[in-house]
Design an enzyme around this catalytic site. Structure first.
Site, PDB file in Angstrom:
ATOM      1  N   PRO A  68       0.847  -1.199   0.000  1.00 34.92           N
ATOM      2  CA  PRO A  68       0.000   0.000   0.000  1.00 34.92           C
ATOM      3  C   PRO A  68       0.885   1.252   0.000  1.00 34.92           C
ATOM      4  O   PRO A  68       1.927   1.281   0.657  1.00 34.92           O
ATOM      5  CB  PRO A  68      -0.816  -0.130   1.291  1.00 34.92           C
ATOM      6  CG  PRO A  68      -0.078  -1.100   2.142  1.00 34.92           C
ATOM      7  CD  PRO A  68       0.701  -1.994   1.223  1.00 34.92           C
ATOM      8  N   HIS A  69       0.442   2.259  -0.761  1.00 36.47           N
ATOM      9  CA  HIS A  69       1.285   3.457  -0.886  1.00 36.47           C
ATOM     10  C   HIS A  69       0.445   4.665  -1.268  1.00 36.47           C
ATOM     11  O   HIS A  69      -0.662   4.538  -1.776  1.00 36.47           O
ATOM     12  CB  HIS A  69       2.386   3.217  -1.924  1.00 36.47           C
ATOM     13  CG  HIS A  69       1.862   2.852  -3.281  1.00 36.47           C
ATOM     14  ND1 HIS A  69       1.609   3.784  -4.256  1.00 36.47           N
ATOM     15  CD2 HIS A  69       1.525   1.651  -3.814  1.00 36.47           C
ATOM     16  CE1 HIS A  69       1.158   3.173  -5.336  1.00 36.47           C
ATOM     17  NE2 HIS A  69       1.088   1.876  -5.093  1.00 36.47           N
ATOM     18  N   THR A  70       1.030   5.835  -1.008  1.00 33.47           N
ATOM     19  CA  THR A  70       0.402   7.088  -1.413  1.00 33.47           C
ATOM     20  C   THR A  70       1.455   8.187  -1.425  1.00 33.47           C
ATOM     21  O   THR A  70       2.554   8.034  -0.891  1.00 33.47           O
ATOM     22  CB  THR A  70      -0.753   7.470  -0.463  1.00 33.47           C
ATOM     23  OG1 THR A  70      -1.525   8.514  -1.070  1.00 33.47           O
ATOM     24  CG2 THR A  70      -0.245   7.952   0.896  1.00 33.47           C
TER      25      THR A  70
END
Length: 156
Positions: A68-70
């Site tokens: 998961p990333h942002t």
């Protein structure tokens, strides 16, 4: 780019207990807050941004792994944490399998190259069966940190 350049050792969660994708993400973001890498005031916005990214398609990339990333303006440089879910977690992965290894990555929006290099570094390591196998067996922060350092040193 090496993992020890952006993984926050004190935010590593070697024994993640999560009932859902959202719970896992919340715990990982909270670990970065506890480690002093993100402010409490930004915590919910970061969680929301990651969940919004997940709506586009799961970051459960297969083989028991999720990334998961942002991008978020509250961070000045790329940061990440690692969580191990020994019981396995339904992350709606592309291969339908449970996830055991999670790398959560946050980077500043004005440094897209760093974000891509961070993701590329993580996925390069996670393609190595030995690395994943040893990571899954780790039960303490220090074991995970040692493994990340060893992997960085052996990087070709």
């Amino acid at each position: 780019m090496k993992l020890n350049e952006f993984v926050v050792p004190e935010a590593i969660l070697p024994e993640l207990k999560a009932e859902s994708k959202e719970s896992a993400i919340r715990q990982m973001v909270a670990s970065l807050k506890t480690a002093g890498k993100i402010r409490e005031v930004d915590e919910e916005a970061i969680v929301s941004a990651i969940l919004k990214r997940e709506e586009l398609g799961s970051t459960g990339i297969g083989r028991g792994v999720a990334v998961p990333h942002t991008k978020h303006p509250s961070v000045e440089s790329i940061i990440a944490t690692v969580a191990l879910c020994h019981d396995g977690l339904d992350f709606e992965s592309l291969d339908g399998e449970a996830v055991y290894i999670l790398f959560l990555l946050i980077s500043p929006p004005d440094r897209p190259g760093d974000h891509l290099r961070g993701l590329e570094t993580i996925t390069r390591y996670l393609k190595k069966d030995d690395f994943c196998s040893f990571l899954k067996q780790s039960t303490t922060q220090s074991q995970v940190v040692d493994l990340l350092q060893e992997a960085d040193e052996n990087l070709v």
